[in-house]
Write a protein that holds these residues in place. Structure first.
Motif, PDB file in Angstrom:
ATOM      1  N   HIS A  73     -96.026  44.281  81.543  1.00 47.52           N
ATOM      2  CA  HIS A  73     -96.382  43.530  82.748  1.00 47.52           C
ATOM      3  C   HIS A  73     -97.474  44.310  83.464  1.00 47.52           C
ATOM      4  CE1 HIS A  73     -92.698  41.191  82.121  1.00 47.52           C
ATOM      5  NE2 HIS A  73     -92.180  42.359  81.770  1.00 47.52           N
ATOM      6  N   LEU A  74     -98.584  43.628  83.708  1.00 52.40           N
ATOM      7  CA  LEU A  74     -99.752  44.251  84.326  1.00 52.40           C
ATOM      8  C   LEU A  74    -100.211  43.379  85.480  1.00 52.40           C
ATOM      9  CD1 LEU A  74    -101.800  46.606  83.931  1.00 52.40           C
ATOM     10  CD2 LEU A  74    -103.131  45.049  82.527  1.00 52.40           C
ATOM     11  N   GLY A  75    -100.009  43.873  86.689  1.00 53.00           N
ATOM     12  CA  GLY A  75    -100.453  43.230  87.920  1.00 53.00           C
ATOM     13  C   GLY A  75    -100.823  41.771  87.851  1.00 53.00           C
ATOM     14  N   GLU A  76    -102.119  41.500  87.718  1.00 52.75           N
ATOM     15  CA  GLU A  76    -102.634  40.131  87.823  1.00 52.75           C
ATOM     16  C   GLU A  76    -102.473  39.299  86.554  1.00 52.75           C
ATOM     17  OE1 GLU A  76    -105.489  42.476  85.701  1.00 52.75           O
ATOM     18  OE2 GLU A  76    -104.393  42.888  87.530  1.00 52.75           O
ATOM     19  N   VAL A  77    -102.020  39.899  85.458  1.00 55.18           N
ATOM     20  CA  VAL A  77    -101.829  39.144  84.214  1.00 55.18           C
ATOM     21  C   VAL A  77    -100.522  38.352  84.355  1.00 55.18           C
ATOM     22  CG1 VAL A  77    -101.555  39.293  81.710  1.00 55.18           C
ATOM     23  CG2 VAL A  77    -103.077  40.892  82.895  1.00 55.18           C
ATOM     24  N   PRO A  78    -100.598  37.007  84.329  1.00 57.28           N
ATOM     25  CA  PRO A  78     -99.420  36.191  84.664  1.00 57.28           C
ATOM     26  C   PRO A  78     -98.266  36.275  83.669  1.00 57.28           C
ATOM     27  CG  PRO A  78    -101.225  34.791  83.926  1.00 57.28           C
ATOM     28  CD  PRO A  78    -101.769  36.190  84.020  1.00 57.28           C
ATOM     29  N   ASN A  79     -98.550  36.427  82.398  1.00 57.82           N
ATOM     30  CA  ASN A  79     -97.497  36.431  81.383  1.00 57.82           C
ATOM     31  C   ASN A  79     -97.321  37.819  80.784  1.00 57.82           C
ATOM     32  OD1 ASN A  79     -97.056  33.577  81.515  1.00 57.82           O
ATOM     33  ND2 ASN A  79     -98.961  33.322  80.390  1.00 57.82           N
ATOM     34  N   PRO A  80     -96.093  38.128  80.328  1.00 54.08           N
ATOM     35  CA  PRO A  80     -95.887  39.420  79.667  1.00 54.08           C
ATOM     36  C   PRO A  80     -96.779  39.540  78.435  1.00 54.08           C
ATOM     37  CG  PRO A  80     -93.791  38.306  80.054  1.00 54.08           C
ATOM     38  CD  PRO A  80     -94.880  37.330  80.369  1.00 54.08           C
ATOM     39  N   ILE A  81     -97.218  40.752  78.151  1.00 52.84           N
ATOM     40  CA  ILE A  81     -98.036  41.041  76.977  1.00 52.84           C
ATOM     41  C   ILE A  81     -97.127  41.728  75.966  1.00 52.84           C
ATOM     42  CG2 ILE A  81    -100.100  42.205  76.113  1.00 52.84           C
ATOM     43  CD1 ILE A  81    -100.956  42.344  79.181  1.00 52.84           C
ATOM     44  N   LYS A  82     -97.006  41.136  74.789  1.00 53.51           N
ATOM     45  CA  LYS A  82     -96.149  41.701  73.750  1.00 53.51           C
ATOM     46  C   LYS A  82     -96.820  42.910  73.118  1.00 53.51           C
ATOM     47  CE  LYS A  82     -94.242  37.160  72.768  1.00 53.51           C
ATOM     48  NZ  LYS A  82     -94.104  36.083  71.782  1.00 53.51           N
ATOM     49  N   GLY A  83     -95.988  43.844  72.634  1.00 57.05           N
ATOM     50  CA  GLY A  83     -96.558  45.020  71.996  1.00 57.05           C
ATOM     51  C   GLY A  83     -95.498  45.891  71.348  1.00 57.05           C
ATOM     52  N   ILE A  84     -95.943  47.079  70.955  1.00 56.66           N
ATOM     53  CA  ILE A  84     -95.052  48.113  70.438  1.00 56.66           C
ATOM     54  C   ILE A  84     -95.303  49.371  71.241  1.00 56.66           C
ATOM     55  CG2 ILE A  84     -94.847  47.221  68.076  1.00 56.66           C
ATOM     56  CD1 ILE A  84     -96.826  49.426  67.204  1.00 56.66           C
ATOM     57  N   ALA A  85     -94.300  50.224  71.285  1.00 56.63           N
ATOM     58  CA  ALA A  85     -94.453  51.500  71.978  1.00 56.63           C
ATOM     59  C   ALA A  85     -93.820  52.591  71.141  1.00 56.63           C
ATOM     60  CB  ALA A  85     -93.786  51.449  73.346  1.00 56.63           C
ATOM     61  N   ASN A  86     -94.473  53.738  71.127  1.00 59.60           N
ATOM     62  CA  ASN A  86     -93.866  54.935  70.562  1.00 59.60           C
ATOM     63  C   ASN A  86     -93.474  55.821  71.734  1.00 59.60           C
ATOM     64  OD1 ASN A  86     -93.361  56.750  68.103  1.00 59.60           O
ATOM     65  ND2 ASN A  86     -94.453  58.079  69.529  1.00 59.60           N
ATOM     66  N   ILE A  87     -92.225  56.234  71.737  1.00 61.55           N
ATOM     67  CA  ILE A  87     -91.742  57.163  72.744  1.00 61.55           C
ATOM     68  C   ILE A  87     -91.366  58.440  72.018  1.00 61.55           C
ATOM     69  CG2 ILE A  87     -89.971  57.621  74.479  1.00 61.55           C
ATOM     70  CD1 ILE A  87     -89.773  54.561  74.879  1.00 61.55           C
ATOM     71  N   GLY A  88     -92.022  59.533  72.409  1.00 57.92           N
ATOM     72  CA  GLY A  88     -91.743  60.807  71.754  1.00 57.92           C
ATOM     73  C   GLY A  88     -92.885  61.775  71.891  1.00 57.92           C
ATOM     74  N   VAL A  89     -93.041  62.627  70.867  1.00 59.52           N
ATOM     75  CA  VAL A  89     -94.045  63.702  70.932  1.00 59.52           C
ATOM     76  C   VAL A  89     -95.183  63.533  69.925  1.00 59.52           C
ATOM     77  CG1 VAL A  89     -92.465  65.403  71.922  1.00 59.52           C
ATOM     78  CG2 VAL A  89     -92.655  65.202  69.439  1.00 59.52           C
ATOM     79  N   ARG A  90     -95.181  62.495  69.107  1.00 59.74           N
ATOM     80  CA  ARG A  90     -96.259  62.188  68.170  1.00 59.74           C
ATOM     81  C   ARG A  90     -96.503  63.330  67.174  1.00 59.74           C
ATOM     82  NH1 ARG A  90     -97.686  62.660  72.809  1.00 59.74           N
ATOM     83  NH2 ARG A  90     -99.611  63.758  72.419  1.00 59.74           N
ATOM     84  N   PRO A  91     -95.523  63.667  66.342  1.00 61.45           N
ATOM     85  CA  PRO A  91     -95.638  64.838  65.472  1.00 61.45           C
ATOM     86  C   PRO A  91     -96.739  64.757  64.423  1.00 61.45           C
ATOM     87  CG  PRO A  91     -93.712  63.543  64.871  1.00 61.45           C
ATOM     88  CD  PRO A  91     -94.256  62.958  66.146  1.00 61.45           C
ATOM     89  N   THR A  92     -97.094  63.567  63.965  1.00 61.55           N
ATOM     90  CA  THR A  92     -98.116  63.451  62.919  1.00 61.55           C
ATOM     91  C   THR A  92     -99.472  63.930  63.412  1.00 61.55           C
ATOM     92  OG1 THR A  92     -96.911  61.609  61.932  1.00 61.55           O
ATOM     93  CG2 THR A  92     -99.217  61.865  61.269  1.00 61.55           C
ATOM     94  N   VAL A  93     -99.751  63.736  64.694  1.00 61.70           N
ATOM     95  CA  VAL A  93    -101.056  64.126  65.247  1.00 61.70           C
ATOM     96  C   VAL A  93    -100.966  65.435  66.030  1.00 61.70           C
ATOM     97  CG1 VAL A  93    -101.951  61.771  65.265  1.00 61.70           C
ATOM     98  CG2 VAL A  93    -100.780  62.652  67.293  1.00 61.70           C
ATOM     99  N   GLY A  94     -99.889  66.180  65.812  1.00 62.99           N
ATOM    100  CA  GLY A  94     -99.753  67.487  66.441  1.00 62.99           C
ATOM    101  C   GLY A  94     -99.411  67.440  67.914  1.00 62.99           C
ATOM    102  N   GLY A  95     -98.806  66.332  68.345  1.00 62.80           N
ATOM    103  CA  GLY A  95     -98.440  66.211  69.756  1.00 62.80           C
ATOM    104  C   GLY A  95     -97.263  67.101  70.107  1.00 62.80           C
ATOM    105  N   HIS A  96     -97.222  67.526  71.359  1.00 64.97           N
ATOM    106  CA  HIS A  96     -96.112  68.350  71.829  1.00 64.97           C
ATOM    107  C   HIS A  96     -95.532  67.807  73.131  1.00 64.97           C
ATOM    108  CE1 HIS A  96     -96.986  71.312  68.786  1.00 64.97           C
ATOM    109  NE2 HIS A  96     -98.249  71.280  69.156  1.00 64.97           N
ATOM    110  N   ARG A  97     -96.352  67.102  73.910  1.00 66.73           N
ATOM    111  CA  ARG A  97     -95.915  66.578  75.199  1.00 66.73           C
ATOM    112  C   ARG A  97     -95.245  65.221  74.998  1.00 66.73           C
ATOM    113  NH1 ARG A  97     -99.967  64.840  80.024  1.00 66.73           N
ATOM    114  NH2 ARG A  97    -100.757  63.555  78.337  1.00 66.73           N
TER     115      ARG A  97
END
Length: 156
Positions: A73-97
């Motif tokens: 949901h983004l402010g002025e955009v009237p309808n929900p926008i479908k998507g995917i999310a990754n929650i974590g540290v992104r180990p393949t790209v060397g993420g730590h945060r």
């Protein structure tokens, strides 16, 4: 639904930690969501061909690390926008945060600094370290297909 059942915040947190956002949503009466300012990341998603909006998890409960089908949901955009999310540290790209990276389908606007509310609908798979970026891209394509199937048949 069970009549007279008390849902505790502990049970809701446990459902999220187990990767069961539908159970948490049932107890909450709505999807569990993460809301935050979109921050600039390392543009790795863009380079992979899947631009993402990045949100810091801040004080939110940490759900099971992995990939989720989401509605944004983004402010002025009237309808929900479908998507995917990754929650974590992104180990393949060397993420730590810890980070939530959201890829919204059929959406390309620059939304850095804007507030994005992301409803976590369904767990797709745990976070995984891939051998290389090509393997990661192939899996993201599969995740997108699965998320679209979930969200297109979902009435959330």
């Amino acid at each position: 639904d069970e009549i007279g059942v008390t849902y505790s915040s502990t049970r809701i947190r446990q459902a999220l930690k187990e990767g069961n956002p539908r159970e948490a949503a049932k107890m909450l009466g709505r999807p569990w969501s993460i809301t935050g300012d979109v921050i600039t990341g390392n543009r790795q998603g863009h380079r992979l061909g899947f631009a993402t909006a990045n949100l810091v998890l801040a004080d939110y409960v940490r759900p099971k690390y992995g990939v989720y089908a989401v509605q944004c949901h983004l402010g002025e955009v009237p309808n929900p926008i479908k998507g995917i999310a990754n929650i974590g540290v992104r180990p393949t790209v060397g993420g730590h945060r810890e980070l939530m990276e959201v890829h919204m389908f059929d959406f390309n606007d620059n939304i850095y600094g804007r507030v994005l509310k992301t409803d976590i609908i369904e767990f797709i798979r745990p976070e995984h370290k891939f051998l290389n970026l090509d393997e990661l891209k192939a899996q993201i394509r599969k995740d997108i297909v699965e998320a679209k199937q979930i969200l297109d048949t979902d009435e959330t």
